[in-house]
Design a protein around this motif. Structure first.
Motif, PDB file in Angstrom:
ATOM      1  N   SER A 147       0.836  -1.199   0.000  1.00 20.75           N
ATOM      2  CA  SER A 147       0.000   0.000   0.000  1.00 20.75           C
ATOM      3  C   SER A 147       0.871   1.249   0.000  1.00 20.75           C
ATOM      4  CB  SER A 147      -0.959  -0.015   1.191  1.00 20.75           C
ATOM      5  OG  SER A 147      -0.256   0.241   2.375  1.00 20.75           O
ATOM      6  N   GLU A 148       2.037   1.174   0.660  1.00 22.58           N
ATOM      7  CA  GLU A 148       2.931   2.325   0.690  1.00 22.58           C
ATOM      8  C   GLU A 148       3.452   2.662  -0.710  1.00 22.58           C
ATOM      9  OE1 GLU A 148       5.708   2.290   4.163  1.00 22.58           O
ATOM     10  OE2 GLU A 148       7.216   2.572   2.586  1.00 22.58           O
ATOM     11  N   ARG A 149       3.677   1.644  -1.515  1.00 25.01           N
ATOM     12  CA  ARG A 149       4.291   1.874  -2.822  1.00 25.01           C
ATOM     13  C   ARG A 149       3.316   1.800  -3.984  1.00 25.01           C
ATOM     14  NH1 ARG A 149      10.215  -0.839  -2.380  1.00 25.01           N
ATOM     15  NH2 ARG A 149      10.679  -0.114  -0.275  1.00 25.01           N
ATOM     16  N   GLY A 150       2.068   1.796  -3.668  1.00 26.51           N
ATOM     17  CA  GLY A 150       1.076   1.920  -4.713  1.00 26.51           C
ATOM     18  C   GLY A 150       0.731   0.637  -5.458  1.00 26.51           C
ATOM     19  N   TYR A 151       0.944  -0.540  -4.822  1.00 24.00           N
ATOM     20  CA  TYR A 151       0.467  -1.778  -5.429  1.00 24.00           C
ATOM     21  C   TYR A 151      -0.905  -2.085  -4.838  1.00 24.00           C
ATOM     22  CZ  TYR A 151       5.291  -2.677  -6.884  1.00 24.00           C
ATOM     23  OH  TYR A 151       6.525  -2.591  -7.439  1.00 24.00           O
ATOM     24  N   LYS A 152      -1.757  -2.644  -5.668  1.00 19.88           N
ATOM     25  CA  LYS A 152      -3.074  -3.020  -5.174  1.00 19.88           C
ATOM     26  C   LYS A 152      -3.041  -4.502  -4.805  1.00 19.88           C
ATOM     27  CE  LYS A 152      -7.878  -2.529  -6.460  1.00 19.88           C
ATOM     28  NZ  LYS A 152      -8.488  -3.486  -7.390  1.00 19.88           N
ATOM     29  N   VAL A 153      -3.424  -4.832  -3.591  1.00 19.91           N
ATOM     30  CA  VAL A 153      -3.449  -6.235  -3.188  1.00 19.91           C
ATOM     31  C   VAL A 153      -4.766  -6.845  -3.647  1.00 19.91           C
ATOM     32  CG1 VAL A 153      -3.368  -7.847  -1.262  1.00 19.91           C
ATOM     33  CG2 VAL A 153      -1.964  -5.791  -1.207  1.00 19.91           C
ATOM     34  N   VAL A 154      -4.705  -7.742  -4.623  1.00 26.45           N
ATOM     35  CA  VAL A 154      -5.942  -8.303  -5.181  1.00 26.45           C
ATOM     36  C   VAL A 154      -6.199  -9.730  -4.690  1.00 26.45           C
ATOM     37  CG1 VAL A 154      -5.910  -6.866  -7.237  1.00 26.45           C
ATOM     38  CG2 VAL A 154      -4.683  -9.042  -7.240  1.00 26.45           C
ATOM     39  N   GLY A 155      -5.276 -10.265  -3.912  1.00 25.96           N
ATOM     40  CA  GLY A 155      -5.496 -11.596  -3.364  1.00 25.96           C
ATOM     41  C   GLY A 155      -4.724 -11.704  -2.062  1.00 25.96           C
ATOM     42  N   ASP A 156      -5.331 -12.311  -1.054  1.00 20.55           N
ATOM     43  CA  ASP A 156      -4.696 -12.383   0.257  1.00 20.55           C
ATOM     44  C   ASP A 156      -5.197 -13.656   0.922  1.00 20.55           C
ATOM     45  OD1 ASP A 156      -3.799 -12.102   2.818  1.00 20.55           O
ATOM     46  OD2 ASP A 156      -4.918 -10.281   3.269  1.00 20.55           O
ATOM     47  N   GLN A 157      -4.447 -14.752   0.792  1.00 18.07           N
ATOM     48  CA  GLN A 157      -4.927 -16.043   1.282  1.00 18.07           C
ATOM     49  C   GLN A 157      -3.860 -16.745   2.104  1.00 18.07           C
ATOM     50  OE1 GLN A 157      -8.018 -17.261   0.692  1.00 18.07           O
ATOM     51  NE2 GLN A 157      -8.620 -15.506  -0.549  1.00 18.07           N
ATOM     52  N   ALA A 158      -4.275 -17.259   3.261  1.00 12.68           N
ATOM     53  CA  ALA A 158      -3.358 -18.019   4.113  1.00 12.68           C
ATOM     54  C   ALA A 158      -3.752 -19.490   4.081  1.00 12.68           C
ATOM     55  CB  ALA A 158      -3.415 -17.491   5.539  1.00 12.68           C
ATOM     56  N   TYR A 159      -2.814 -20.367   4.453  1.00 14.16           N
ATOM     57  CA  TYR A 159      -3.146 -21.788   4.530  1.00 14.16           C
ATOM     58  C   TYR A 159      -2.398 -22.421   5.694  1.00 14.16           C
ATOM     59  CZ  TYR A 159       1.392 -22.612   2.327  1.00 14.16           C
ATOM     60  OH  TYR A 159       2.732 -22.641   2.054  1.00 14.16           O
ATOM     61  N   ASP A 160      -2.907 -23.562   6.134  1.00 20.79           N
ATOM     62  CA  ASP A 160      -2.326 -24.261   7.276  1.00 20.79           C
ATOM     63  C   ASP A 160      -1.203 -25.184   6.790  1.00 20.79           C
ATOM     64  OD1 ASP A 160      -2.124 -24.898   9.944  1.00 20.79           O
ATOM     65  OD2 ASP A 160      -3.588 -26.504   9.848  1.00 20.79           O
ATOM     66  N   GLN A 161      -0.169 -25.329   7.605  1.00 20.17           N
ATOM     67  CA  GLN A 161       0.916 -26.244   7.228  1.00 20.17           C
ATOM     68  C   GLN A 161       0.356 -27.646   7.062  1.00 20.17           C
ATOM     69  OE1 GLN A 161       4.323 -26.443   9.856  1.00 20.17           O
ATOM     70  NE2 GLN A 161       5.583 -27.212   8.188  1.00 20.17           N
ATOM     71  N   GLY A 162       0.746 -28.313   5.982  1.00 15.94           N
ATOM     72  CA  GLY A 162       0.225 -29.650   5.729  1.00 15.94           C
ATOM     73  C   GLY A 162      -0.782 -29.660   4.589  1.00 15.94           C
ATOM     74  N   VAL A 163      -1.285 -28.495   4.186  1.00 16.02           N
ATOM     75  CA  VAL A 163      -2.187 -28.443   3.038  1.00 16.02           C
ATOM     76  C   VAL A 163      -1.421 -28.895   1.801  1.00 16.02           C
ATOM     77  CG1 VAL A 163      -3.357 -26.841   1.464  1.00 16.02           C
ATOM     78  CG2 VAL A 163      -3.770 -26.698   3.908  1.00 16.02           C
ATOM     79  N   THR A 164      -2.089 -29.706   0.958  1.00 14.24           N
ATOM     80  CA  THR A 164      -1.412 -30.229  -0.217  1.00 14.24           C
ATOM     81  C   THR A 164      -2.062 -29.762  -1.499  1.00 14.24           C
ATOM     82  OG1 THR A 164      -2.801 -32.161   0.062  1.00 14.24           O
ATOM     83  CG2 THR A 164      -0.559 -32.319   0.883  1.00 14.24           C
TER      84      THR A 164
END
Lengths: 396, 317, 294
Positions: free
Chosen positions: A190-207
């Motif tokens: 956000s500081e440098r003017g990029y738009k975040v269009v996706g923000d996803q987390a996952y749990d360790q072990g997801v395949t």
């Protein structure tokens, strides 16, 4: 395949061997068993290379330097037991450990015991921010690494103006390191003017990352900013190709820096960028020679983790040469006054921006080009220019 | 009962002297005491009541987080937050049990894994609640009567008090009406019901008590670590270790879980310092050996031999 | 892509992931159904299969599917040996003894792999790792489809074994009533050995089949698989090994749709919630016949 039993025996002996006269013994807490053993092995190699070098050059003021390495089983309570034994044994300083869940408690305890701690692997901001006068970290942290990635993105944007980089999609594990790197990344975006269009987390072990990657495909991100665990970057890259998720820049932290990544992903690994603290082709004096030594000791392709192990011990030895090893306060003061140049990086500990005892190391961006890790950024340290933009999967 | 209370007194006396004798081995002793307390709390439900939980790390995490967040966000002293954690753990235990006590045997155990894993994900993902994946520091603590709670000696005495209180609770319960109800339900729920015992109510009480006690130990663990991350505090591995400690020591016995803690934590530490990266392998072998040759647990086996000897004597005379 | 296309794609991916989960779960379904032990080492046997494929690939350059030829009999023998020398000794002890024994086995397998291969994550690179083909606008992953086919073949073979052979009848008899089976002259100890051997063989097969798709680490991967296998077992139900497919697909679809349309960080929780709901409200599983309130 290594001859593991022999190595285990050797390690045991080196731990058991009682320190004779005219020796300086340092305590090392490292993850040799449990979930972080992959990193522990690499750190140990780096430490041993540094140890050989130090003792070949006269040790510490003529005294032999020895390491007392204790395994922390990748858990905090064992690390704390090890730290207590080191504190009572009178070691001048302790080096350790990899995970922040281990290093955090370790830093708290050693600060209270007034024992200097040189961080071995943990890169979480929280270890040196706010930090303590007794904790020193020569390697990078989340703030530095995230900044390196975004400096790199900016650099690409400025050198190839016809390829617009405006949107970022972030995918990260829910561990401490991925989360803090993602948090810092979002702030910088956000500081440098990029738009975040996706923000996803996952749990360790997801395949299976397809649901997330398909979501990103709809979002049309220019930059993919991925912070994986060591083991799952391979699956992420394979599935990225499979679902046809294209981006102009693909950055994968942690797993893409491992030599095995290229082996396991094959040509799909090309163009992927990853941040490290050191690489063999970085334009530092002695880097290539250090690479040869690390490689010989490891018996395989080394990574920046070995270099970080090497760095930690070189910093320790330098401070011990300038201090009275019997006095921890004197060792602490010597560490605080550190100003050395190693083949890994230059080291001097600063207190700035809320950090304490943190070396403002420059992170490097490597890009995988034709199946090899190549330093491509910052420009003055780079071996080759980056290949940009990343072509679409269908044309590769 | 008096015999057990005398035993507890001796343990306390030895414990009080310990820091003076071994001032440099406090961390490991704290681990032993915390695991003794957790395993004994677990055993109230798992051993005495026969409901094998594989989700007790949730309560450890709960206690640690109450203490850490209470201190760092609200400036609440740990004794208040531990009391709150215990109350909250009991409530959580109530709903948890209410949800899953219709299941029996291995199905109950599996359901506890599922609930605990869901709680772990909540602790990791809900930043507003726990501070999220990057963890929480305990930077300052109050100093009651000038005692530095960060010192290992103070923490040792806290852990000792915790273990002693839990064991005392079990000693009292083992002789009380409630203790007989617990065992009746374990042996056969239907016959227990026929004898006028409400199995579900009994199990709920056991779960609530077990959860509350475990969370207090979790609070102490939080203070010992002074930096906690949700992955570690709510880990399935920790749940399994707690159950393992109690079973290896001897389920449904007063001293079994504590003996299990001494053996497992002690052996683990010994292997860690002598075998380097092979230590977990040897730890696994140790578990197998105990299972194969001491199937009732260490104290369970001793008690069985003792009873056999008594019978043998009686038969002779 | 329009919303409905994406939805169909997601369902297809869920079904295919379901095949993977079923593959991981089927060995456990069999073992749990007959022996009623919580086998904590199941996931580690899957990982063992993965490493055997890695080993054959590194030493002989074999494709993982080719190494099944060697891995399967080795897996079966391993299972029989483990049952004979460890589990059979605790089958009459309190039920937690078997659980504990499998925990010990799990630690031993994971750490033996760590000592032999090192801690670095492993996988086998095959040329078809990212290949897809498209049916009616839905992209299908080659490796996922192969895994799905392997699942169907294995379950069909197991089904035939259980229902068409003498030994299958003995296994089913032992599962329903061990004492009764003893009374009609079935050697239930031998049956247990065979069942555990089959269970380990299925786990090893799953590992070998999945290595081009996934990755293995010595100590953290096993627990993840074990948990998935339990969810599959409970969702599907015990009476019928075919139900493992149903359980796997249900798990796959729930997870994929949850991660696609809700918060992806709770992906694992969606499966676990389904697991709890089934356990509480339909304890015999989706297709099972035996009641689980033992």
């Amino acid at each position: 395949m290594r001859i593991a039993i022999a190595a285990a025996l050797a390690a045991t002996l080196s731990v058991v061997g009682a320190p004779a006269q005219a020796q300086v013994e340092i305590g090392v807490i490292n993850s040799l068993s449990g979930n972080f053993a992959a990193f522990g092995e690499r750190y140990r190699t780096g430490l041993q290379v540094a140890l050989d070098e130090i003792n070949a050059n006269g040790g510490i003021k003529g005294q032999q330097l020895t390491l007392s390495i204790q395994d922390d089983r990748s858990e905090a309570k064992s690390a704390l037991a090890a730290a207590e034994s080191f504190a009572s044994k009178g070691v001048p300083l302790v080096i350790g450990s990899y995970a922040s869940s281990i290093t955090g408690p370790l830093a708290q305890f050693l600060t209270r015991q007034k024992v200097p701690l040189i961080v071995l692997g943990s890169a979480d901001d929280s270890i040196t921010k706010p930090g303590s006068p007794w904790v020193f970290r020569a390697k990078h942290n989340s703030t530095i690494v995230a900044k390196a990635y975004f400096d790199y993105f900016d650099h690409l944007k400025n050198t190839k103006k016809d390829v617009p980089l405006e949107t970022v999609a972030m995918l990260y594990g829910n561990g401490a390191w991925p989360t803090s790197l993602a948090k810092e990344g979002k702030r910088l975006a956000s500081e440098r003017g990029y738009k975040v269009v996706g923000d996803q987390a996952y749990d360790q072990g997801v395949t299976d990352f397809r649901p997330i990657l398909n979501r990103f495909r709809g979002a049309n991100a220019d930059v993919l900013y991925i912070v994986s665990y060591a083991e799952d970057g391979v699956a992420i890259t394979r599935q990225m190709r499979e679902v046809g998720l294209n981006a102009k820049v693909i950055a994968i932290d942690t797993s893409a820096a491992l030599p095995s990544f290229v082996q396991q992903v094959g040509e799909s690994a090309d163009y992927v960028a990853t941040a490290v603290s050191w690489s063999q082709d970085v334009k530092y004096p002695g880097a290539q020679e250090l690479y040869e030594r690390l490689k010989a000791k490891a018996g395989g392709e080394p990574s920046f983790y070995e270099a970080e192990g090497y760095l930690a011990l070189m910093v320790a030895a330098d401070a011990l040469r300038r201090a009275d090893p019997k006095s921890r306060e004197s060792v602490r003061e010597a560490l605080a006054a550190t100003n050395i140049t190693t083949p890994v990086t230059t080291v001097s500990f600063k207190s700035a921006d809320g950090f304490q005892g943190q070396n403002p190391i420059r992170s490097l961006i490597l890009q995988i080009q034709d199946g090899k890790h190549v330093t491509v950024f910052p420009e003055d340290l780079a071996a080759k220019p980056p290949q940009h933009p990343t072509p679409e999967w269908s044309s590769r | 009962m008096t015999k057990h209370l005398i035993g507890l007194g001796l343990l306390l006396a030895a414990g009080i002297a310990y820091p003076a004798i071994f001032p440099n081995n406090l961390t490991i002793a704290i681990s032993v005491l915390l695991f003794a307390g957790w395993a004994t709390s677990w055993d109230l439900l798992g051993g005495w009541n026969g409901q094998v939980s594989l989700g007790h790390a949730s309560f450890v995490g709960l206690g640690a987080y109450f203490v850490a967040i209470g201190q760092s966000q609200f400036g609440l002293a740990p004794w208040w937050t531990m009391a709150m954690a215990a109350a909250f753990a009991a409530i959580l235990g109530y709903f948890w049990g209410w949800l899953t006590f219709s299941l029996r045997g291995p199905y109950f155990s599996l359901s506890t894994i599922a609930v605990a894993e869901i709680l772990r994900l909540v602790a990791i993902n809900e930043d507003w609640l726990t501070g999220g994946a990057t963890g929480v520091f305990i930077a300052t603590l109050p100093e009651p009567f000038g005692i530095d709670l960060f010192s290992r000696t103070a923490q040792f005495y806290m852990a000792l008090a915790f273990a002693a209180v839990v064991i005392a609770t079990v000693i009292v319960i083992s002789r009380a009406r409630f203790g007989f109800q617990l065992r009746a339900v374990r042996e056969d729920e239907d016959s227990a019901m026929a004898a006028g015992i409400d199995p579900t109510a009994t199990k709920l009480k056991a779960f609530m008590l077990s959860a509350a006690l475990t969370s207090i130990g979790g609070g102490i663990y939080g203070i010992v670590l002074a930096f906690i991350e949700p992955h570690v505090m709510f880990a399935l591995l920790l749940s399994v270790q707690i159950a393992l400690t109690a079973i290896i020591g001897g389920r449904g016995t007063i001293w079994g879980p504590a003996a299990g803690a001494l053996v497992l934590v002690g052996a683990g530490e010994m292997f860690r310092t002598t075998f380097a990266e092979a230590n977990m392998l040897i730890y696994g072998i140790l578990i197998l050996v105990v299972v194969l040759f001491v199937p009732r647990g260490i104290v369970g086996e001793l008690a069985r031999r003792h009873i056999r000897r008594l019978y043998a004597k009686r038969a002779q005379s | 892509m329009a919303g409905i296309d994406i939805f169909l794609q997601n369902v297809a991916n869920g079904v295919l992931m379901g095949g993977v989960y079923a593959l991981i779960g089927i060995g456990l379904t069999l073992v749990f159904g007959v022996m009623r032990t919580i086998n904590f080492a199941h996931g580690d046997f899957v990982v063992l299969g993965m490493y055997s494929a890695v080993l054959f690939n590194a030493l002989l350059g074999w494709d993982p599917y080719l190494s099944l030829l060697l891995a399967m009999p080795i897996g079966f023998l391993t299972g029989v040996i483990v049952e004979r020398f460890i589990l059979s000794r605790v089958i009459d002890a309190p039920p937690e003894s078997a659980l504990l024994a499998t925990l010990g086995i799990s630690l031993i397998i994971g750490n033996a792999i760590l000592l032999t291969f090192g801690g670095e994550p492993r996988s086998v690179q095959v040329s078809y790792a990212s290949s897809t083909f498209s049916i009616a606008g839905v992209n299908v992953s080659m490796v996922l489809l192969l895994a799905g086919i392997a699942t169907v073949i294995m379950i069909a073979a197991l089904y035939a074994l259980l229902n068409r052979t003498e030994i299958g009848r003995a296994i089913r008899g032992t599962a329903e009533n061990r004492l009764g089976a003893e009374l009609v002259g079935i050697d239930t100890r031998r049956i247990h050995s065979i069942v555990f051997g089959l269970g380990v063989m299925l786990a090893v097969m799953a590992g070998v089949t999945l290595i081009p798709l996934l990755f293995a680490t010595p100590t953290n991967t096993g627990a993840v698989f074990t948990l998935k296998a339990f969810v599959v077992t409970v969702l599907g139900g015990l009476g019928n090994v075919g139900a493992a497919i149903a359980g796997g697909i249900l798990l796959g679809v729930v997870e994929v749709l949850g991660a696609s349309y809700f918060m992806s960080e709770y992906r694992e929780a969606y499966g676990l919630i389904a697991f709890l709901l089934i356990l509480l409200f339909r304890p015999e599983g989706l297709f099972g016949r035996t009641v689980k309130r033992v």
